[in-house]
Design a protein around this motif. Structure first.
Motif, PDB file in Angstrom:
ATOM      1  N   ARG A  10     -25.356 -13.543 -11.605  1.00 39.38           N
ATOM      2  CA  ARG A  10     -24.006 -14.013 -11.280  1.00 39.38           C
ATOM      3  C   ARG A  10     -23.084 -13.930 -12.494  1.00 39.38           C
ATOM      4  O   ARG A  10     -22.380 -14.867 -12.822  1.00 39.38           O
ATOM      5  CB  ARG A  10     -24.053 -15.424 -10.703  1.00 39.38           C
ATOM      6  N   THR A  11     -23.100 -12.803 -13.181  1.00 39.57           N
ATOM      7  CA  THR A  11     -22.251 -12.638 -14.356  1.00 39.57           C
ATOM      8  C   THR A  11     -20.818 -12.342 -13.936  1.00 39.57           C
ATOM      9  O   THR A  11     -20.573 -11.746 -12.897  1.00 39.57           O
ATOM     10  CB  THR A  11     -22.755 -11.503 -15.261  1.00 39.57           C
ATOM     11  N   GLY A  12     -19.879 -12.785 -14.756  1.00 39.41           N
ATOM     12  CA  GLY A  12     -18.484 -12.497 -14.454  1.00 39.41           C
ATOM     13  C   GLY A  12     -17.533 -13.318 -15.295  1.00 39.41           C
ATOM     14  O   GLY A  12     -17.942 -14.053 -16.192  1.00 39.41           O
ATOM     15  N   HIS A  13     -16.250 -13.205 -14.976  1.00 41.28           N
ATOM     16  CA  HIS A  13     -15.187 -13.937 -15.672  1.00 41.28           C
ATOM     17  C   HIS A  13     -15.244 -13.690 -17.175  1.00 41.28           C
ATOM     18  O   HIS A  13     -15.280 -14.612 -17.969  1.00 41.28           O
ATOM     19  CB  HIS A  13     -15.252 -15.438 -15.369  1.00 41.28           C
ATOM     20  N   GLY A  14     -15.243 -12.433 -17.566  1.00 39.61           N
ATOM     21  CA  GLY A  14     -15.367 -12.086 -18.971  1.00 39.61           C
ATOM     22  C   GLY A  14     -14.038 -11.938 -19.686  1.00 39.61           C
ATOM     23  O   GLY A  14     -13.006 -11.663 -19.084  1.00 39.61           O
ATOM     24  N   SER A  15     -14.089 -12.121 -21.000  1.00 38.46           N
ATOM     25  CA  SER A  15     -12.935 -11.912 -21.875  1.00 38.46           C
ATOM     26  C   SER A  15     -13.362 -11.054 -23.052  1.00 38.46           C
ATOM     27  O   SER A  15     -14.401 -11.312 -23.666  1.00 38.46           O
ATOM     28  CB  SER A  15     -12.410 -13.254 -22.408  1.00 38.46           C
ATOM     29  N   LEU A  16     -12.562 -10.034 -23.372  1.00 38.56           N
ATOM     30  CA  LEU A  16     -12.861  -9.168 -24.506  1.00 38.56           C
ATOM     31  C   LEU A  16     -12.346  -9.799 -25.793  1.00 38.56           C
ATOM     32  O   LEU A  16     -11.260 -10.364 -25.831  1.00 38.56           O
ATOM     33  CB  LEU A  16     -12.208  -7.805 -24.328  1.00 38.56           C
TER      34      LEU A  16
END
Length: 79
Positions: A10-16
């Motif tokens: 359930r990976t997600g909502h990432g920020s670089l």
């Protein structure tokens, strides 16, 4: 009993994030199943993975795989 130790789900909502040295990372949320039934009893956790742009302009994990490494060596500046 089966324990999944290195699979993040359930990976997600990432920020670089780009470091002052130019390294690029993605910080993201995930779930880590740690019970014999696959439950993520710790809820959503924060992970970080080193990334880079490939020759076609796609963002990819630096290790070239679909799953990031479990640990990273970090070179921190002196304070």
């Amino acid at each position: 009993m089966t324990f999944v130790e290195e699979e993040y789900q359930r990976t997600g909502h990432g920020s670089l994030v780009t470091t002052p040295k130019g390294d690029m990372y993605v910080a993201y949320l995930c779930g880590r199943p740690i019970t014999d039934k696959g439950a993520c009893i710790l809820g959503r956790e924060t992970c970080i993975a080193k990334v880079e742009w490939d020759e076609n302009g796609w963002l990819r994990l630096e290790n070239g795989k679909e799953v990031p490494p479990r640990f990273y060596e970090v070179d921190l500046p002196e304070v």
